[in-house]
Design an enzyme around this catalytic site. Sequence first.
Site, PDB file in Angstrom:
ATOM      1  CB  CYS A 298      -1.033  -0.001   1.120  1.00 48.84           C
ATOM      2  SG  CYS A 298      -0.560  -0.883   2.596  1.00 48.84           S
ATOM      3  NE  ARG A 327       3.242  -9.067   5.389  1.00 45.14           N
ATOM      4  CZ  ARG A 327       1.923  -8.934   5.349  1.00 45.14           C
ATOM      5  NH1 ARG A 327       1.162  -9.685   6.140  1.00 45.14           N
ATOM      6  NH2 ARG A 327       1.362  -8.050   4.557  1.00 45.14           N
ATOM      7  CD  GLN A 345      -0.462  -8.911   0.490  1.00 42.56           C
ATOM      8  OE1 GLN A 345      -1.633  -8.863   0.842  1.00 42.56           O
ATOM      9  NE2 GLN A 345       0.441  -8.059   0.910  1.00 42.56           N
ATOM     10  CG  ASP A 347      -2.188  -5.499  -2.028  1.00 39.79           C
ATOM     11  OD1 ASP A 347      -3.359  -5.372  -1.631  1.00 39.79           O
ATOM     12  OD2 ASP A 347      -1.206  -5.011  -1.447  1.00 39.79           O
ATOM     13  CG  HIS A 349      -3.753  -0.366  -2.448  1.00 36.85           C
ATOM     14  ND1 HIS A 349      -2.673  -1.121  -2.813  1.00 36.85           N
ATOM     15  CD2 HIS A 349      -3.972  -0.640  -1.141  1.00 36.85           C
ATOM     16  CE1 HIS A 349      -2.249  -1.811  -1.770  1.00 36.85           C
ATOM     17  NE2 HIS A 349      -3.020  -1.540  -0.747  1.00 36.85           N
ATOM     18  CE  LYS A 430      -8.649  -7.137   9.338  1.00 34.25           C
ATOM     19  NZ  LYS A 430      -7.594  -8.101   9.133  1.00 34.25           N
ATOM     20  CG  HIS A 476      -5.661  -1.309   2.012  1.00 30.87           C
ATOM     21  ND1 HIS A 476      -4.295  -1.322   2.118  1.00 30.87           N
ATOM     22  CD2 HIS A 476      -6.065  -0.152   2.585  1.00 30.87           C
ATOM     23  CE1 HIS A 476      -3.892  -0.221   2.740  1.00 30.87           C
ATOM     24  NE2 HIS A 476      -4.935   0.509   3.032  1.00 30.87           N
TER      25      HIS A 476
END
Length: 603
Positions: A298, A327, A345, A347, A349, A430, A476
């Site tokens: 993000c 991570r 991901q 992912d 946005h 979320k 997100h």
Amino acid sequence: MDESQLYAMRHSLAHIMAQAVQRLWSEAKFGVGPVVENGFYYDIDVPGVKISEDDFLKIEAEMKKVIEANYRFERSEKTTDEGIKWAEDAKQPYKVELLNDLKRAGTTVAKDLNKDEMGTIADGDAAVDKVSFYTDGDFTDLCRGPHAESTGKVGAFKLMRVAGAYWRGKETNPQMQRLYGVAFATQEELDTYSKMLEEAKARDHRKLGKELDLYTTSTLVGVGLPMFTPRGTILREKAAGISNQLRKSRGFEMVWTPNITKKDLYEKSGHWAKFGDELFLVKSQETSDEMALKPMNCPHHTQIYASKPRSYRDMPVRFLETTTDYRDEKTGELGGLNRVRSLTQDDSHVFCRKDQIADEVNGLLECAKELYGILGMKLRVRLSYRDDTDAYLGEQALWGSAQAQLKEAVTKSGLEYFEQDGEAAFYGPKIDFMATDAIGREHQLATVQIDFVQPQRFGLEYIDEQGSVAQPIMLHSATLGSLERFLSVYIEHTGGWFPLWIAPEQVRILTINDSVNDYVEEITTILSEVVLMKPLKYNELRFTTDDRNESLGKKIREATAWKIPVQFIVGPKDKEAREVSVRTQSGEQKVAFDQLAEYLKAL
RNA sequence: GCCGCUUUAGCUCAGUUGGUUAGAGCAACUGUUUUGUAAACAGUAGGUCCUCGGUUCGAGUCCGAGAAGCGGCUCCA
């Protein structure tokens, strides 16, 4: 037997197990023994003794004695002070602690006791002055109840495993031994449950990952860093492909961001303060920059947004990226593909105006619904809100309105939902999607999150209709979640029998002897031109030919072990008749050579 | 990270109270066999018994430390 009876029965079994342990190890100290899904556990600490699964026979035998004695569960009450005295006399320090908390704060739930209350004195507003006990035969325990009428009425049970568990779930507390058991009203239900566990074991993605040659690990590469083989990589590409296709059709544009980044980015986003200890750090030998492997995307996407001025007319701006994040998870948390240190991901946005939130959330909900429909998994939704702790950034009022908007969108979508406090991300509330797999287990995969913290921290803006500067809202969303976790779930959902569109090897041609080689060549010419269009567009056909000098039986056996969805059997008779014997999971049929392409496209 | 269990051939697994040269099936390789619906036959090769250290005349086996895997706990942007 209804739910409350089942609950009472499982709870009674926890007592009976503790009773058996006390008979076997009189010095045992007891923590808590609640009911959990499918059974119960009890946290126990026997000084100097490690109870092992080898002791289960012994414990179960003792439990059976208690059950046969059919003791009544007798309820009694004491004042809290009498209770504390009882626990001290019984040498049960954990019970003393629980009773003291009941006395002070009226609860034993560690989560409800804030840091100051844990183990020190709080005000006694909610204090409890009377507590209940249950006695069955030679065993008495502090307990709210309810219980079965007597120890004889507890149905079928089995001790499952022993595991370490922190006292009251706090990492800084001593660790106790948690004995898990499963329990059902009848032996048949217990057997059904045991069968389900066996089925789950047979589908385990780590087992299938090896058998179907999907991914591998290496101690030289490191723990939690899986590598994908050619077959596994097809699964990744096709899964990401369909996720991207669905969002592209709703106006998302692909972007790309690098894997290492200056620490400054995460200091600004707020991630450094919260997750700094989980970043992999990277050193430059050229500059003094402190770098990190990116743990999420993000902040990068905010920088693409911020790279030029934006007008209200440009909104919403929608970015999409399939990319790998790193991570530094604690080693004990890693396992299979479920929890890894390199996670990819899908992912996205959205940067939008406040008045666009509902539509955008709605579009993302539709994406998730459509995707999981294709995957054959039922979805329900968890609305994750903040709680009263200080773990969140941003103004309370914004949270309230964002939470309300999420709920409205979910209600409109018609998806089944439930709400839960304390599960929000630090930057906003979320929607978490819970997907149910083929054997009834729920997994959290997709997510949609509202974020008003990062636009503010990064100073994101657009020019509104009045010509003044306004701040966008960020949404997100990941639809598969991480490819690794998604695949762990999907492999187990399908049991390795992937549908045609995603199967690494879709068709295998099994020859009977060399006399059909020229006919097989004609067939492969047709197959190499087939492009499948559903549900993923432009999906080339992936096929192989097994023309080894082996028996047909062996070739079928192997192709089936590899879970190849479509098997073409080609022998002299097929060649003669200009057809192919097609084996699928639903049976075998003859397909004419001229119809092969159409047949495959229709599957 | 914490607690517990596990680790023998590419895979699945045997290996007795510490005792000669560590076994099997499948896979691989070689040869024979050209095969019609879930394993043709024969042979060959394949081992740092997870690693390091210790006990012992002698360790796959016993002890210690470490690594990796598994079951949990804690955590999960």
